[in-house]
Design a protein around this motif. Structure first.
Motif, PDB file in Angstrom:
ATOM      1  N   LEU A  12      97.024  53.641  26.316  1.00 57.27           N
ATOM      2  CA  LEU A  12      98.062  52.730  25.840  1.00 57.27           C
ATOM      3  C   LEU A  12      97.633  51.272  25.953  1.00 57.27           C
ATOM      4  O   LEU A  12      97.851  50.477  25.036  1.00 57.27           O
ATOM      5  N   PHE A  13      97.029  50.923  27.077  1.00 60.85           N
ATOM      6  CA  PHE A  13      96.615  49.543  27.287  1.00 60.85           C
ATOM      7  C   PHE A  13      95.590  49.138  26.232  1.00 60.85           C
ATOM      8  O   PHE A  13      95.665  48.049  25.658  1.00 60.85           O
ATOM      9  N   GLN A  14      94.660  50.024  25.945  1.00 57.66           N
ATOM     10  CA  GLN A  14      93.637  49.744  24.930  1.00 57.66           C
ATOM     11  C   GLN A  14      94.280  49.642  23.545  1.00 57.66           C
ATOM     12  O   GLN A  14      93.945  48.740  22.769  1.00 57.66           O
ATOM     13  N   LEU A  15      95.204  50.535  23.226  1.00 60.81           N
ATOM     14  CA  LEU A  15      95.889  50.523  21.933  1.00 60.81           C
ATOM     15  C   LEU A  15      96.648  49.208  21.732  1.00 60.81           C
ATOM     16  O   LEU A  15      96.558  48.576  20.676  1.00 60.81           O
ATOM     17  N   LEU A  16      97.374  48.772  22.758  1.00 62.84           N
ATOM     18  CA  LEU A  16      98.189  47.563  22.646  1.00 62.84           C
ATOM     19  C   LEU A  16      97.352  46.287  22.748  1.00 62.84           C
ATOM     20  O   LEU A  16      97.802  45.218  22.335  1.00 62.84           O
ATOM     21  N   ASN A  17      96.151  46.404  23.271  1.00 62.35           N
ATOM     22  CA  ASN A  17      95.255  45.253  23.405  1.00 62.35           C
ATOM     23  C   ASN A  17      94.263  45.175  22.247  1.00 62.35           C
ATOM     24  O   ASN A  17      93.482  44.240  22.164  1.00 62.35           O
ATOM     25  N   ASN A  18      94.303  46.158  21.336  1.00 64.99           N
ATOM     26  CA  ASN A  18      93.357  46.249  20.236  1.00 64.99           C
ATOM     27  C   ASN A  18      93.585  45.142  19.210  1.00 64.99           C
ATOM     28  O   ASN A  18      94.695  44.927  18.753  1.00 64.99           O
ATOM     29  N   LYS A  19      92.521  44.470  18.850  1.00 63.51           N
ATOM     30  CA  LYS A  19      92.563  43.449  17.809  1.00 63.51           C
ATOM     31  C   LYS A  19      91.932  44.058  16.553  1.00 63.51           C
ATOM     32  O   LYS A  19      90.740  44.332  16.536  1.00 63.51           O
ATOM     33  N   LYS A  20      92.759  44.271  15.534  1.00 63.06           N
ATOM     34  CA  LYS A  20      92.276  44.906  14.307  1.00 63.06           C
ATOM     35  C   LYS A  20      91.540  43.912  13.424  1.00 63.06           C
ATOM     36  O   LYS A  20      91.845  42.727  13.414  1.00 63.06           O
ATOM     37  N   ILE A  21      90.596  44.442  12.675  1.00 60.47           N
ATOM     38  CA  ILE A  21      89.853  43.649  11.704  1.00 60.47           C
ATOM     39  C   ILE A  21      90.537  43.826  10.344  1.00 60.47           C
ATOM     40  O   ILE A  21      90.844  44.947   9.931  1.00 60.47           O
ATOM     41  N   SER A  22      90.782  42.716   9.671  1.00 62.83           N
ATOM     42  CA  SER A  22      91.398  42.742   8.348  1.00 62.83           C
ATOM     43  C   SER A  22      90.395  42.178   7.345  1.00 62.83           C
ATOM     44  O   SER A  22      89.880  41.076   7.529  1.00 62.83           O
ATOM     45  N   VAL A  23      90.111  42.960   6.312  1.00 63.96           N
ATOM     46  CA  VAL A  23      89.198  42.511   5.263  1.00 63.96           C
ATOM     47  C   VAL A  23      89.992  42.432   3.958  1.00 63.96           C
ATOM     48  O   VAL A  23      90.633  43.392   3.554  1.00 63.96           O
ATOM     49  N   LYS A  24      89.935  41.257   3.346  1.00 65.41           N
ATOM     50  CA  LYS A  24      90.695  41.020   2.124  1.00 65.41           C
ATOM     51  C   LYS A  24      89.723  40.542   1.050  1.00 65.41           C
ATOM     52  O   LYS A  24      88.920  39.643   1.285  1.00 65.41           O
ATOM     53  N   THR A  25      89.792  41.150  -0.125  1.00 61.20           N
ATOM     54  CA  THR A  25      88.958  40.724  -1.240  1.00 61.20           C
ATOM     55  C   THR A  25      89.700  39.637  -2.010  1.00 61.20           C
ATOM     56  O   THR A  25      90.833  39.833  -2.443  1.00 61.20           O
ATOM     57  N   ILE A  26      89.044  38.493  -2.176  1.00 62.56           N
ATOM     58  CA  ILE A  26      89.618  37.353  -2.882  1.00 62.56           C
ATOM     59  C   ILE A  26      88.942  37.263  -4.247  1.00 62.56           C
ATOM     60  O   ILE A  26      87.723  37.146  -4.332  1.00 62.56           O
TER      61      ILE A  26
END
Length: 176
Positions: A12-26
């Motif tokens: 749970l701690f890892q899940l809530l501390n996870n910083k997701k990567i967002s990739v957006k095509t412009i």
């Protein structure tokens, strides 16, 4: 040997501390120019709600891992359901506003809770959208910010949701 509770705590701690990567095509607006990708690291849930992290760590220390795991599971369940009212008491914030005694000509503004940064103003256009929805007795309204991010404001439950990332934050109305 690691206890089952400790394993769940770490998950749970890892899940809530996870910083997701967002990739957006412009896509370029100039004919013939190629598109490009923009990569961002999104904040973790603990970044948005540091009070939850602090309380969970305090619970683990004072009452044990099982209590802390129950607390984090309840928080995560509320976030997934968008049911912020269940979480607000733990954030030490008050979003209940009684405007019955307020001067009806008073100016108001809407704000969202931005983690350690505290309450921040919702852009004027977003506040206007919320006010219009309230006048029309709607519980929910949508608003697209100047950066093209679409937000859902749930006036009944007092939260905003970023429709792209799913991030949910408490909102409030304040009298100026």
């Amino acid at each position: 040997r690691i206890e089952v509770g400790e394993v769940r705590w770490q998950e749970l701690f890892q899940l809530l501390n996870n910083k997701k990567i967002s990739v957006k095509t412009i896509e370029s607006t100039v004919p013939g120019e190629s598109s490009w990708e923009e990569t961002r690291t999104l904040p973790s849930l603990f970044d948005y709600y540091p009070q939850i992290k602090h309380k969970a760590l305090e619970l683990k220390e004072k009452e044990g891992t099982c209590k802390a795991v129950e607390y984090l599971e309840r928080f995560y369940d509320c976030i997934c359901k968008g049911d912020m009212k269940q979480v607000l008491p733990d954030l030490n914030v008050d979003v209940v506003v009684d405007l019955t005694d307020a001067d009806h000509h008073s100016e108001t503004k809407w704000q969202f809770l931005a983690g350690d940064d505290g309450w921040m103003d919702i852009p004027e256009e977003g506040s206007e959208a919320i006010e219009q929805a309230q006048q029309e007795n709607k519980d929910v309204c949508l608003f697209t910010a100047s950066n093209h991010v679409e937000y859902e404001f749930n006036i009944k439950e007092m939260f905003q949701r970023n429709r792209r990332t799913g991030t949910v934050r408490p909102i409030r109305k304040v009298i100026l």
